[in-house]
Structure formats: structure tokens, C-alpha cells
Design an enzyme around this catalytic site. Structure first.
Site, short mmCIF file in Angstrom:
data_model
loop_
_atom_site.label_atom_id
_atom_site.label_comp_id
_atom_site.label_asym_id
_atom_site.label_seq_id
_atom_site.Cartn_x
_atom_site.Cartn_y
_atom_site.Cartn_z
N LYS A 41 -6.92 3.18 8.42
CA LYS A 41 -5.98 4.15 7.88
C LYS A 41 -6.57 5.56 7.90
O LYS A 41 -5.89 6.54 8.26
CB LYS A 41 -5.59 3.76 6.46
N SER A 73 0.80 -1.23 0.00
CA SER A 73 0.00 0.00 0.00
C SER A 73 0.83 1.27 0.00
O SER A 73 0.27 2.37 -0.10
CB SER A 73 -0.93 0.01 1.22
#
Length: 832
Positions: free
Chosen positions: A763, A720
Site C-alpha cells: 500500500k 481497511s
């Protein structure tokens, strides 16, 4: 040599010296052999012999301690018993020894010793009973015949003396009695004593406790003066009563047919076993466990959905998905009573309330709750139990838990299921497959029970921090419910609803003594904690309560001191003003001034100044804008088992040979993302006007690149960070600053596409905690934004990008050179 009764023994016999029992003719006794002389006898005579004659040995009582067997041969008893060894068993634990099963044949007397080493060999002659005093013998035999008609005359006293529980001294007297008359005279009182004592005990039990003194007099020798009665038969009767009670419990346990058959079989074996056998205790413990298990006992579920919703809301703030799932289960239970228990798995960072939710679910349903900690378990026997053939065997934790709660439909919390180990003792995760499979757990078989037990009514709840370490087969059997971290607003509500009242109660304080405003709570959350859960936050409140408790305790002491001190120190009891000297007045006034003038004002309000005095300077400052003051720095978003985190990526370049250096404990996937980013930027350098240090078109020409991912002590991996690395390097090569209020996440391809990633909610919450205003996400992750709280969606701008062109355009103020004008600009992106 013939005994006159058809028994023949050799004239020379090896002698077994025993110290733990007396062998009588006609009886069978088990002896343990571990002394050197006896070990040699077994190994050289019994084990090597090939004829029946070689199995006949002489058994002589030895009064000397067997530990001194290496000394000279002790004086042997004058009478011994010839016997045949019918069984020999050897073992090396705890030390080498043999166990002999010997049946007595006849008496003998030792004529002389032939040798003493390595074992004793003696010349023997058989002792035959005299035929004199036949009239007296017949009278004594008549008394025995009324008791045991089936035994021959010669064997009666020996067999009875071996059966009766008595001392070795009395058995030696029977052994030494050569004539039948002497044997009967020695054995008959022993038998009479046992029978009379047993009758008296039975009579006392039937009548009641009034004859307790009579029983005590029997134990003291009062009924038969001069003799001490052995009433061990009372224990046998009690054991018989216990066995009967155990049998009633077995029939009343309402267990399955297979379990009932096994229990009755074990109970039948138990009745035939003497209590001295080790297997007796094992069998009894097994039967006790079987009758204690809740085969048919269950609690009735509380199916009031409104009451359940109220209880869950009072116990926990937020967690709407978990609450909805519990209410769905209750609703289906109302419609179908035979519903199998669901198998749920709560996955989330530490401190978010996974375990406490499981406890609340049990309270909501009105069920018993039992927690099983699985962290570090690496033996499958912890789940399935040990087989009863092993020493110290016991059932597994599942069966033990059912025994503890005493119902067959509890709530079982399998805590830390993602931290199961694996060793040579098996894989406990594989053993859980049967437990957590609704199609199999109706007949779960524990190795200790060895019969099926129905677990289908148990509500299993597993907890984990991550699903990455859970085996796929086990994960497939569970319904996974994600429990993300809390937002700042949710933490404030949790703090004032649960954490602060709980800490006040634990520290003996009241709301009238301590008040923590909401803005102080927000400051603690943002500057003193950085976590997905609330454990650190609760510890901070505990520190505040302890500091306030000191002030309150000091205030109580000041109040008591002032109450006990007169307004004028000179007017104390027993003293007038005229009797106190000026020096004494000054001394007393100084003592009073040592204490504070007034106690602290209540309630004590904690503001930012008091917070700094108690907790020290802030631990976390908003450093995002400070870190992005130079080109070559970008902010990414990472997921960890502890929740979401912001991730800084730093890059620098220097003259060199085009090498790429990566630091920060990176995994292979993240290293590959870095190489992908370099390759894509080199391929598109002209499009985006990227140059090297000397102005050339290739960013790596005569240039070395160093990428670093703080903090260096934390291991990092995953795909990511791809878009963050590209943005960081683009900033370095172009000399432009990345926006300080932007964080991003997403995987990249060699063609510049942005692929979706996981952990979006964690996140985004991490970005919100860090004060970020805009978040760049993959286009295909747009659906995950619906799970975010409304206040988070309102506070943040979201840019969804399908390719790196859109990412660069949103990450820099005014866009990035070379990007198309039609791409989404962060100021134009809508709030979702």
C-alpha cells in the site's frame, strides 16, 4: 458318440462360426463373439445350460466376413472341432460381445443342418482315424517322439500345429487331415521349419554379422526351396534379450528394497506373458519407468556462499529477503549434509520475479530445475498419478518431473499454487499435503508406482499471488516469503541492468544504436505503467526497440542506395554525359530524391518527444490533487493480488429520508465499514460540529447519503477502508477539503479505535508511485514500516493513529474542529 479315445460328444451340436482362428483338438483358443448367430448360441445354449453336455459346441471355420452374418448361411467347412467352453466373459464396450475360451476335444464332420436360426444346429458324426498304414505312421511318430515324448500319438500333430506360428490355411490342412499319417505329414514340415530357422538365427547371433546374407536367404526361402519360413521366433529371442537387459537394469537401478521386490515380481509375470496380451505393454511400461527413476542419482550442491551471493546479485536486483534465505540454506548445508530440502512459498504480485528467482536458486545450487504449472489443475491424479487398473494410466507430475530431470534432488517450482481447482476427481491441494510435508514426503506414494519414493531431498518452491485461496493446512506446511512490488528507483535499476539489454538482444539492436536515458525510463514508469512488477515496463521497452529497428533498417537501405548511386546520375556505367538526354537526367534525379538524404544518426536517443511518438500520450496522470477539489472525497489505500493501489472514496448528500446508498461492487465487509462510519459520525456529530443540509445536529436527518468507490467494474472488499470512509463523510458533513497529498488505511471500531491491517508495504509503495506525500496508518502497523526501502521512508511522512480523532486531525489542513490539540499533527510526525 464315442471317438474311440474315450471322448463322447452329442450327435447334435450347435455350431460356432469363427473367422479369426482354427481350433484343433487338444488346443485351447480364445474367440471373440459378436455376430447375431454366435451371440444367440452363447445366450441360449451356454449361459442357460445346466449340464456339462450343454457346454460342448462345434467350432466351424467361417471364411465369410462376420459383418455379413445376417445374410444366408454360408457354405460350411466340411470338418469341424468339437470343444468345451471353459470360460464365458461378456462386455458392452465398445459393443456387446462375448469372449469364449474353448478347448478342442475331437474332429467331426457335418452330416446335415437341422436349423439355421437363431443359431446353427447340425447333425454331426465323429471322424475316427483309420488303422491302415501303421508302418508309415510309426516312422513318422518316431520323429515326433524325439521332440515331444510326453504327448500321445493322436494328439501330437494337432498340438504342435496349434503351437506353431503359421497361417490359418496350413492349420486348415491339418484339420482336414483325417488319418494320422496325413496329419503327421502336414505338421512335421511346419515344426522342422520353425526349429531350423530358430537354430540359424541363434547361430548367426553367435558368429556375428557375416552371416546376415544367410539369414536373408532363409527369409526368402533359400535354405528350403519352395517354402517361406516364419522367423517370428527371432522376435521372441529379442524379447528374451530385452527382458534380460531389463532385469539387469532393475538390479542396477539401486532402488529401495520394497520397489525391487515389486519390480522382480512384475518381471516374473512379464516373462510368462505373451506379447499379444494388452497387459504386457502396461507391465513393460511400468518396469521401464521404475528403472528410469533416479532412486539414488543426485547432483552435488555448490556450497560456495560468496559465489552464490554474486550470482544472485547479478541475476536479481533487490529481493534481499529471498537472497538471504537461500544463503542461509547453503550455510546450514555446509554444516549438515543430511539437511532436508526446505519448502518455500514466494507470495507476491505478478511480474516481480518469483519464477525467475526459483530458476536462479537452482543455478546457484548447481541443481536441475523443473517447473510444474498448477494453475487450473482440478484432478488429484495430476499430483498422485492414476492407478494402473485404468486405461491410459500414467504417473503424476511429481514422478514425471523426477523422470525428466533424472536426479532425486532437483529444484521443483510449483507455479501458481493459489490457483488450484477442485472437482469430482478430487482435491489436488489435499494431494499436495503429503508432497510438501517434510515429515511425510520421504515416503511419497504415487498411485501409478504403488511404492514409496523419497522426496525429502527435493527443494520445493511454490509461487502464489495471494495466500487467501491457499487451504490453511497446505499453507501451514510452507515457509511463506513475501515478495512485494518494486519502488520506482528499483524499477529504474532493473530496467537498465536487465530489461533494456534483454530487449536490445531480442530485437537485434546494440547500445551503439539505441540509448534510453534514465529520466526517460522514469517517465515511462510513472506515466505509462502502474504495476507492482515490471512486465508492462518490459513491453514498453519492446515497443521502443521495434520502432527503432524500423529506423535502423531504413537507414541501412538508404546507405546501400547511396553507395550504388553515382554522384552524377548522368555518369552511369555504359553511358557518357553526351549520350544522356536532359529528360533522362531529370528522371534519374527525381528517383534519387525519393529516398532520405542521410541515414539516422546513431545512437538514437529516446527523449520525451520521441517517447510520445512511439507510445502515444501518457496513460496515467497524477490525478490525486485534481480529484480532491470538492468536499466529500478522500484517498484510501487498498491491497490486491496485483499489488497495492490507491482508492478514491466519494460521497454526496441530498434531501431525503436518511437512507445510505453504496455503489462500486462492494463486498459485505466494506458495506459494514460504511455503516460503522455513519454510526460513529452520528454519535459524535456535536463533538465535531457536523450538521445536516438544514443545519440540524443529526447528519442524516432529512438527508440521503450516497457513497461511491470508483472504479465501479472492480470488486472491492475488506476492512481497511474504514478510516477513509470516515474522513470522506466528515469532509462532506463539515464542508472542508481533505488534504490532497494524504492517503490512509485502517480498520475502525464503533468506539472510534483504529485497528491494524495487512499489506502495508504494498500500500505504501502504491502511495509513493501516485505521488502522495503523507500516509496515515494504524498505530500498531508502525513495525511494518521497517520493511520499506530507505528512499521511500525518506520521501513520505507517516502519521500513526490509534483512534479516529487523530486520523481527522491529520487529514485536514489545520486539524479538524473538535479534535484535541495534543493529537499528532502531520507536520510534526517524524519520517521513519
Amino acid at each position: 458318440m464315442d471317438s474311440g479315445g474315450g471322448i463322447q460328444i452329442p450327435s447334435r451340436l450347435p455350431l460356432l462360426l469363427t473367422h479369426e482362428g482354427v481350433l484343433l483338438p487338444g488346443s485351447t483358443v480364445r474367440f471373440s463373439v459378436d455376430s447375431p448367430r454366435n451371440m444367440h448360441l452363447v445366450s441360449q445354449r451356454l449361459l442357460k445350460g445346466t449340464s456339462l453336455k450343454s457346454t460342448i459346441i462345434g467350432v466351424i471355420p467361417n471364411t465369410r466376413d462376420p459383418e455379413n452374418d445376417t445374410d444366408d448361411l454360408p457354405t460350411l467347412h466340411k470338418i469341424g472341432t468339437a470343444g468345451i467352453a471353459v470360460q464365458v466373459v461378456g462386455s458392452n464396450w465398445p459393443k456387446p460381445h462375448y469372449t469364449l475360451l474353448i478347448t478342442g476335444l475331437c474332429r467331426f464332420s457335418v452330416s446335415g443342418l437341422l436349423k439355421e436360426r437363431p443359431f446353427v444346429l447340425a447333425e454331426v458324426r465323429m471322424t475316427t482315424p483309420s488303422s491302415k498304414s501303421n508302418v508309415s505312421v510309426c516312422v513318422l511318430v518316431a520323429k515326433f517322439r524325439r521332440l515331444l515324448d510326453s504327448l500321445p500319438r493322436e494328439a501330437l500333430p494337432d498340438v504342435l500345429a496349434s503351437m506353431i506360428r503359421t497361417s490359418n490355411k496350413e492349420k486348415l490342412q491339418v484339420l482336414d487331415a483325417v488319418t494320422l499319417e496325413e496329419r503327421f505329414k502336414k505338421a512335421l514340415p511346419m515344426l522342422t521349419r520353425q526349429i531350423e530357422g530358430l537354430k540359424l538365427i541363434k547361430k548367426t547371433r553367435k558368429i556375428g554379422p557375416d552371416n546376415e546374407k544367410r539369414v536373408l536367404s532363409v527369409r526368402k526361402g533359400g535354405v528350403f526351396p519352395g517354402r517361406q519360413f516364419n522367423l517370428d521366433e527371432e522376435d521372441e529371442d529379442e524379447d528374451g534379450d530385452d527382458t534380460a537387459a531389463l532385469e539387469r537394469k532393475v538390479h542396477g537401478a539401486k532402488m529401495s528394497e520394497a520397489a525391487l521386490r515389486v519390480c522382480l515380481k512384475e518381471l516374473k509375470r512379464l516373462k510368462k506373458m505373451p506379447q499379444s496380451m494388452p497387459e504386457y505393454a502396461l507391465t513393460r511400461n511400468y518396469l521401464d519407468l521404475m528403472v528410469e527413476l533416479p532412486w539414488s542419482k543426485s547432483t552435488k550442491d555448490c556450497l560456495d556462499i560468496r559465489a552464490a551471493r554474486t550470482l544472485l546479485d547479478n541475476d536479481h536486483y533487490a529481493m534481499d529477503k529471498l537472497k538471504r534465505r537461500v544463503l542461509e540454506y547453503l550455510a546450514v548445508r555446509q554444516l549438515k549434509t543430511s539437511l532436508k530440502g526446505p519448502i518455500l512459498c514466494f507470495v507476491g504480485p505478478p511480474g516481480v520475479g518469483k519464477t525467475s528467482v526459483g530458476r536462479s536458486i537452482a543455478r546457484t545450487l548447481g541443481r536441475e530445475f523443473h517447473r510444474i504449472a498448477l494453475g487450473g489443475v482440478c484432478d488429484q491424479s495430476d499430483i498422485r498419478g492414476h492407478r494402473r487398473t485404468y486405461v491410459g494410466s500414467m504417473p503424476g507430475r511429481i514422478i514425471n518431473g523426477l523422470k525428466t530431470v533424472a536426479v532425486n534432488n532437483p529444484v521443483f517450482l510449483l507455479d501458481e499454487v493459489d490457483k488450484l481447482g477442485k472437482s469430482l476427481q478430487g482435491d489436488p491441494a489435499a494431494a499436495l499435503l503429503e508432497v510438501l510435508d517434510p515429515e511425510q514426503n520421504h515416503s511419497f506414494t504415487d498411485h501409478y508406482l504403488n511404492v514409496a519414493f523419497d522426496l525429502s531431498q527435493v527443494l520445493f518452491i511454490a509461487t502464489a499471488n495471494t495466500t487467501a485461496t491457499i487451504p490453511p493446512a497446505l499453507l501451514d506446511r510452507m515457509e511463506v516469503l513475501q515478495v512485494p512490488g518494486y519502488t520506482q528507483e528499483e524499477k529504474v535499476e532493473i530496467a537498465h541492468r536487465h530489461l533494456i539489454p534483454n530487449q536490445l538482444e531480442q530485437h537485434g539492436l546494440t547500445p551503439q544504436q539505441l540509448h534510453i536515458p534514465q529520466d526517460t525510463t522514469q517517465h515511462i514508469i510513472s506515466s505509462y505503467t502502474r504495476e507492482a512488477g515490471v512486465r508492462s515496463l518490459e513491453r514498453k521497452f519492446g515497443a521502443i526497440c521495434r520502432a527503432v529497428a524500423v529506423k535502423v533498417a531504413e537507414g541501412h537501405r538508404v546507405t546501400k542506395t547511396e553507395a550504388s548511386s553515382p554522384e552524377d546520375p548522368t555518369q552511369q556505367e555504359g553511358k557518357s554525359r553526351s549520350s544522356v538526354s536532359p529528360g533522362e537526367v531529370t528522371k534519374i534525379r527525381c528517383q534519387v530524391r525519393q529516398f532520405p538524404a542521410v541515414p539516422p544518426e546513431l545512437p538514437i536517443v529516446i527523449d520525451h518527444v520521441a517517447l510520445k511518438d512511439i507510445l502515444g500520450p501518457p496513460l496515467f496522470e497524477m490525478e490525486v490533487s485534481e480529484r480532491l477539489t470538492l468536499p466529500g472525497v478522500a484517498v484510501g489505500l487498498a491491497w490486491t493480488p496485483l499489488g497495492g493501489e490507491i482508492l478514491f472514496v466519494e460521497a454526496s448528500r441530498m434531501e431525503g429520508e436518511g437512507q445510505l446508498t453504496l455503489t462500486g461492487q462492494l463486498g459485505d465487509v466494506m458495506k459494514e465499514s460504511a455503516h460503522l462510519a455513519i454510526s460513529w459520525l452520528r454519535a459524535n456529530a456535536k463533538t465535531y460540529q457536523l450538521t445536516n443540509m438544514v443545519g440540524g445536529p443529526d447528519p442524516l436527518e432529512a438527508t440521503d447519503i450516497h457513497l461511491h468507490f470508483p472504479a465501479g467494474a472492480v470488486t472491492k472488499d475488506g476492512p481497511s477502508a474504514g478510516v477513509t470512509i470516515v474522513t470522506c463523510l466528515a469532509s462532506l458533513f463539515s464542508g472542508r477539503l481533505v488534504r490532497s497529498d494524504v492517503a490512509m488505511t485502517g480498520e475502525i471500531t464503533l468506539r472510534g479505535l483504529v485497528l491494524p491491517v495487512g499489506g502495508i508495504k504494498d500500500k505504501v509503495l502504491a502511495a509513493h508511485r501516485a505521488g502522495v506525500k503523507s500516509v496515515i496508518l494504524p498505530k500498531r502497523n508502525e513495525k511494518d514500516l521497517e520493511e520499506l526501502p530507505a528512499n521511500v521512508r525518506a520521501d513520505l511522512d507517516f502519521v500513526t493513529a490509534a483512534n479516529l480523532d487523530q486520523v481527522l486531525n491529520a487529514a485536514f489542513d489545520g486539524g479538524f474542529p473538535g479534535t484535541a490539540s495534543t493529537h499528532t499533527h502531520p507536520q510534526l510526525s517524524s519520517k521513519l
